[in-house]
Design an enzyme around this catalytic site. Sequence first.
Site, mmCIF file in Angstrom:
data_model
loop_
_atom_site.group_PDB
_atom_site.id
_atom_site.type_symbol
_atom_site.label_atom_id
_atom_site.label_comp_id
_atom_site.label_asym_id
_atom_site.label_seq_id
_atom_site.Cartn_x
_atom_site.Cartn_y
_atom_site.Cartn_z
ATOM 1 N N GLY A 64 11.539 5.624 -5.284
ATOM 2 C CA GLY A 64 12.691 5.236 -6.090
ATOM 3 C C GLY A 64 14.030 5.251 -5.391
ATOM 4 N N TRP A 66 15.434 3.046 -3.366
ATOM 5 C CA TRP A 66 16.160 1.781 -3.478
ATOM 6 C C TRP A 66 16.727 1.608 -4.882
ATOM 7 C CZ3 TRP A 66 14.029 -3.018 -0.449
ATOM 8 C CH2 TRP A 66 14.100 -2.753 0.922
ATOM 9 N N ASP A 84 5.568 -0.156 -9.163
ATOM 10 C CA ASP A 84 4.802 0.370 -8.032
ATOM 11 C C ASP A 84 3.456 0.863 -8.535
ATOM 12 O OD1 ASP A 84 5.805 1.429 -4.976
ATOM 13 O OD2 ASP A 84 3.899 2.189 -5.732
ATOM 14 N N ASP A 100 0.027 -2.548 -10.890
ATOM 15 C CA ASP A 100 -0.306 -3.393 -9.750
ATOM 16 C C ASP A 100 0.416 -4.725 -9.903
ATOM 17 O OD1 ASP A 100 -1.450 -4.978 -7.815
ATOM 18 O OD2 ASP A 100 -3.524 -4.502 -8.345
ATOM 19 N N ASP A 125 9.591 -3.905 -1.096
ATOM 20 C CA ASP A 125 9.239 -2.961 -0.033
ATOM 21 C C ASP A 125 7.738 -2.687 -0.089
ATOM 22 O OD1 ASP A 125 10.266 -1.531 2.155
ATOM 23 O OD2 ASP A 125 10.270 0.349 1.051
ATOM 24 N N LYS A 165 10.412 -6.621 2.961
ATOM 25 C CA LYS A 165 9.963 -5.955 4.187
ATOM 26 C C LYS A 165 8.787 -6.716 4.783
ATOM 27 C CE LYS A 165 7.584 -2.082 3.912
ATOM 28 N NZ LYS A 165 7.355 -0.636 3.689
#
Length: 220
Positions: A64, A66, A84, A100, A125, A165
Amino acid sequence: MAQKPKRTKSGSAWMHEHVTDAYVKKAQQDGFRSRAAYKLLEIDSRDHLLHPGMTVVDLGAAPGSWCQVAVQKMKRQGRVLAIDLLPVAPLPGVEALQGDFTAPDTLAWLENTLQAARVDLVLSDMAPNMSGVMLRDQARHYELCELALDFAVNWLKPDGAFLVKVFQGSGFEDFRNAMRRAFDQVVIRKPDASRDRSSEVYLLGRRPVKLESVAATGAS
């Protein structure tokens, strides 16, 4: 007497690097949940991504950090939606789902929560659970990146941005080319908080070139 599990050299080296890492210590001092906060802070200081009143979607958000940066930069004026596979402990100003991103019910939650509102910034990310087989892991990682890109293109405002990312290596050039087709501007960022030995970089796309029809997803 039970035998203690042996610690591998690589595991010991990682632990030593972690506990002596200046960004880890700084995160603890500043109240951030992980050192990753400084990656986003550095990118934002250069590219000015976060402003009050925005709607932000954070994919691969756990633990958490970000989200913390986004809420801080937006001065709690706006929305942050976080997803997440791992739980994201409650944060003021953050709507989080443990799920998911590849599952239809997770996308349905996002769509229902957004209620056809366009998004200012999509952060990704995400990374797959690593199998140790490099080519397989890279392929799975870029599958997640492509799904995040598809979501971003469909939900971003015309002046929106997508920060993802990626890892340099197999699949990188193909994905960067896909980003270039999808956005007016695409740049690479390697924040100081990314470890030097890591192939990790971030691709930032700004201003979707063409917003695809999202009628099927319920947006307008």
